[in-house]
Design a protein around this motif. Structure first.
Motif, PDB file in Angstrom:
ATOM      1  N   TYR A   1       3.853   5.646  -5.417  1.00  0.00           N
ATOM      2  CA  TYR A   1       4.088   5.498  -7.041  1.00  0.00           C
ATOM      3  C   TYR A   1       3.003   6.327  -7.838  1.00  0.00           C
ATOM      4  CZ  TYR A   1       5.097   3.444 -11.610  1.00  0.00           C
ATOM      5  OH  TYR A   1       5.074   3.268 -12.928  1.00  0.00           O
ATOM      6  N   LEU A   2       2.077   6.439  -7.211  1.00  0.00           N
ATOM      7  CA  LEU A   2       0.634   7.118  -7.759  1.00  0.00           C
ATOM      8  C   LEU A   2       1.007   8.612  -7.447  1.00  0.00           C
ATOM      9  CD1 LEU A   2      -2.290   4.627  -7.064  1.00  0.00           C
ATOM     10  CD2 LEU A   2      -0.918   5.103  -9.276  1.00  0.00           C
TER      11      LEU A   2
ATOM     12  N   GLY B   1       2.391   0.744 -11.569  1.00  0.00           N
ATOM     13  CA  GLY B   1       2.525   1.081 -10.069  1.00  0.00           C
ATOM     14  C   GLY B   1       1.869  -0.191  -9.299  1.00  0.00           C
ATOM     15  N   GLY B   2       1.324  -1.006  -9.799  1.00  0.00           N
ATOM     16  CA  GLY B   2       0.579  -2.249  -8.917  1.00  0.00           C
ATOM     17  C   GLY B   2       2.033  -3.361  -9.058  1.00  0.00           C
ATOM     18  N   VAL B   3       2.278  -3.505 -10.378  1.00  0.00           N
ATOM     19  CA  VAL B   3       3.550  -4.443 -10.384  1.00  0.00           C
ATOM     20  C   VAL B   3       4.687  -3.898  -9.878  1.00  0.00           C
ATOM     21  CG1 VAL B   3       5.143  -5.295 -12.060  1.00  0.00           C
ATOM     22  CG2 VAL B   3       2.702  -5.285 -12.913  1.00  0.00           C
ATOM     23  N   THR B   4       5.173  -2.816  -9.875  1.00  0.00           N
ATOM     24  CA  THR B   4       6.042  -2.270  -8.994  1.00  0.00           C
ATOM     25  C   THR B   4       6.092  -2.265  -7.465  1.00  0.00           C
ATOM     26  OG1 THR B   4       6.671  -0.402 -10.730  1.00  0.00           O
ATOM     27  CG2 THR B   4       7.738  -0.187  -8.501  1.00  0.00           C
ATOM     28  N   ALA B   5       4.761  -1.924  -6.971  1.00  0.00           N
ATOM     29  CA  ALA B   5       4.608  -2.126  -5.567  1.00  0.00           C
ATOM     30  C   ALA B   5       4.560  -3.712  -5.244  1.00  0.00           C
ATOM     31  CB  ALA B   5       3.185  -1.443  -5.391  1.00  0.00           C
TER      32      ALA B   5
ATOM     33  N   VAL C   1       0.926  -1.041  -0.054  1.00  0.00           N
ATOM     34  CA  VAL C   1      -0.055  -0.020   0.093  1.00  0.00           C
ATOM     35  C   VAL C   1       0.755   1.127   0.104  1.00  0.00           C
ATOM     36  CG1 VAL C   1      -1.532   1.357   1.419  1.00  0.00           C
ATOM     37  CG2 VAL C   1      -2.032  -1.112   1.042  1.00  0.00           C
ATOM     38  N   LEU C   2       1.975   1.229   0.571  1.00  0.00           N
ATOM     39  CA  LEU C   2       2.741   2.526   0.930  1.00  0.00           C
ATOM     40  C   LEU C   2       3.391   2.707  -0.239  1.00  0.00           C
ATOM     41  CD1 LEU C   2       4.335   1.949   4.450  1.00  0.00           C
ATOM     42  CD2 LEU C   2       2.832   3.802   3.732  1.00  0.00           C
TER      43      LEU C   2
ATOM     44  N   SER D   1       0.525   9.529 -11.936  1.00  0.00           N
ATOM     45  CA  SER D   1      -0.950   9.665 -12.184  1.00  0.00           C
ATOM     46  C   SER D   1      -1.953   8.627 -12.033  1.00  0.00           C
ATOM     47  CB  SER D   1      -1.101  10.206 -13.645  1.00  0.00           C
ATOM     48  OG  SER D   1      -0.941   9.346 -14.465  1.00  0.00           O
ATOM     49  N   PHE D   2      -3.218   8.950 -12.271  1.00  0.00           N
ATOM     50  CA  PHE D   2      -4.121   7.805 -12.098  1.00  0.00           C
ATOM     51  C   PHE D   2      -4.703   7.224 -13.330  1.00  0.00           C
ATOM     52  CE2 PHE D   2      -4.399  10.017  -8.023  1.00  0.00           C
ATOM     53  CZ  PHE D   2      -4.435   8.713  -6.992  1.00  0.00           C
TER      54      PHE D   2
END
Length: 332
Positions: free
Chosen positions: A170-171, A184-188, A164-165, A175-176
């Protein structure tokens, strides 16, 4: 003998490393019955760690006795009056001691440290070699150094919190848009899988995290205010015709516990102009203070109190200030 074929007295700096025992044994074996000096450098101008020095030197004495030698063996604690900031300062101390004791050869532990946080063997070797009267070699230790593992027990809560952090950060930077949401999801996820076991001292809980996040949100503006105020104070000092600075290194026993709290306090002190955390050893911080006001601020403990509030809540605010703790220790 790598740097010199001439037999001479030997200087062996020792510290608490995984290869200290083999370094001592190598130095004794290769001394050719020449005098051996095992030295421990204490680099703190205040609150010196004599206990650490005596413990390490006693171990060195035992290891040297196990090898056995007819040479004269000395064990010394070197206590310079000034703080040693790097390899050059250590090399100067060794060179002075060598000159006073007729030493021409230095044997270094491959894991010898010039600070509590990072080894700097090659720069130290180079600095020692800059003195024409000294030769230096690194003990040829065959086994790899044993490094303590940084891994701690992880779990689903740690993974979730770190994901989550990381995703939120990342966002914020991106951007969204769909592309950023996916990447961002993959990186997180990669960050969370890779670092979840080393990013938290304890597993986050639904009961603790909201309060911690709220207190952190209060702390950040407070820290920014302290940074701005300190900037004005330092600007006044710099622009003053008399340049009223009075630098010193202060030993500061922090009333915070755990790596995250100590790191937060140490970094907050460094971010505040006029003070710089030069070393952290457990809860003991060594802080370079530029002015008397900066030292007074440390003793008042405002930043320490704020960090305690972040990590332990309001119940920790009543803990005595650093100067009050020092006064109690003095009375005791």
């Amino acid at each position: 003998m790598p740097d010199s074929e001439k037999a001479s007295a030997v200087l062996v700096p020792v510290s608490d490393t995984p290869t200290a025992d083999e370094t001592v044994r190598y130095a004794v074996d290769s001394a050719d019955n020449n005098e051996i000096h095992f030295v421990f450098v204490v680099s703190k101008p205040r609150g010196r760690r004599e206990g650490d020095a005596e413990e390490v030197l006693e171990k060195a004495r035992v290891w040297a006795d196990e090898v056995g030698t007819d040479a004269s063996v000395r064990f010394e604690v070197l206590e310079p009056e000034t703080y040693l900031f790097g390899p050059g300062d250590y090399a100067e101390i060794f060179a002075e001691y060598a000159s006073e004791n007729g030493i021409e050869r230095v044997v270094l532990d491959p894991n010898y440290r010039v600070s509590a946080t990072s080894p700097a063997l090659q720069p130290l070797s180079d600095e020692i070699r800059s003195y024409d009267t000294l030769s230096v070699e690194t003990a040829p230790i065959e086994r790899p150094a044993r490094r303590p593992s940084l891994l701690t027990r992880g779990g689903a809560s740690r993974f979730t919190a770190l994901f989550v952090l990381s995703y939120g950060f990342y966002l914020v930077l991106g951007s969204f848009l769909t592309f950023d949401l996916v990447t961002g999801g993959v990186t997180a996820a990669v960050v969370a899988v890779t670092l979840e076991r080393v990013s938290f001292e304890a597993s986050p809980t639904a009961r603790r995290v909201p309060g911690l996040a709220l207190r952190l949100a209060v702390f950040v503006p407070y820290l920014l205010r302290e940074i701005v105020v300190a900037n004005f104070r330092i600007a006044y000092v710099v622009l003053h015709p008399d340049l009223p600075i009075d630098p010193s290194v202060e030993r500061f026993e922090a009333a915070v516990w755990g790596g995250a709290a100590v790191t937060t306090l140490a970094n907050s002190i460094t971010l505040t102009p006029g003070t710089l955390t030069v070393e952290a050893n457990g809860r003991t911080l060594y802080v370079h203070a530029l002015t008397q006001d900066a030292r007074d601020g440390l003793r008042e403990g405002a930043l320490e109190r704020a960090v305690r509030f972040v990590f332990y809540g309001r119940r920790a605010l009543d803990y005595p200030k650093p100067k009050e703790r020092q006064e109690r220790e003095g009375d005791g």
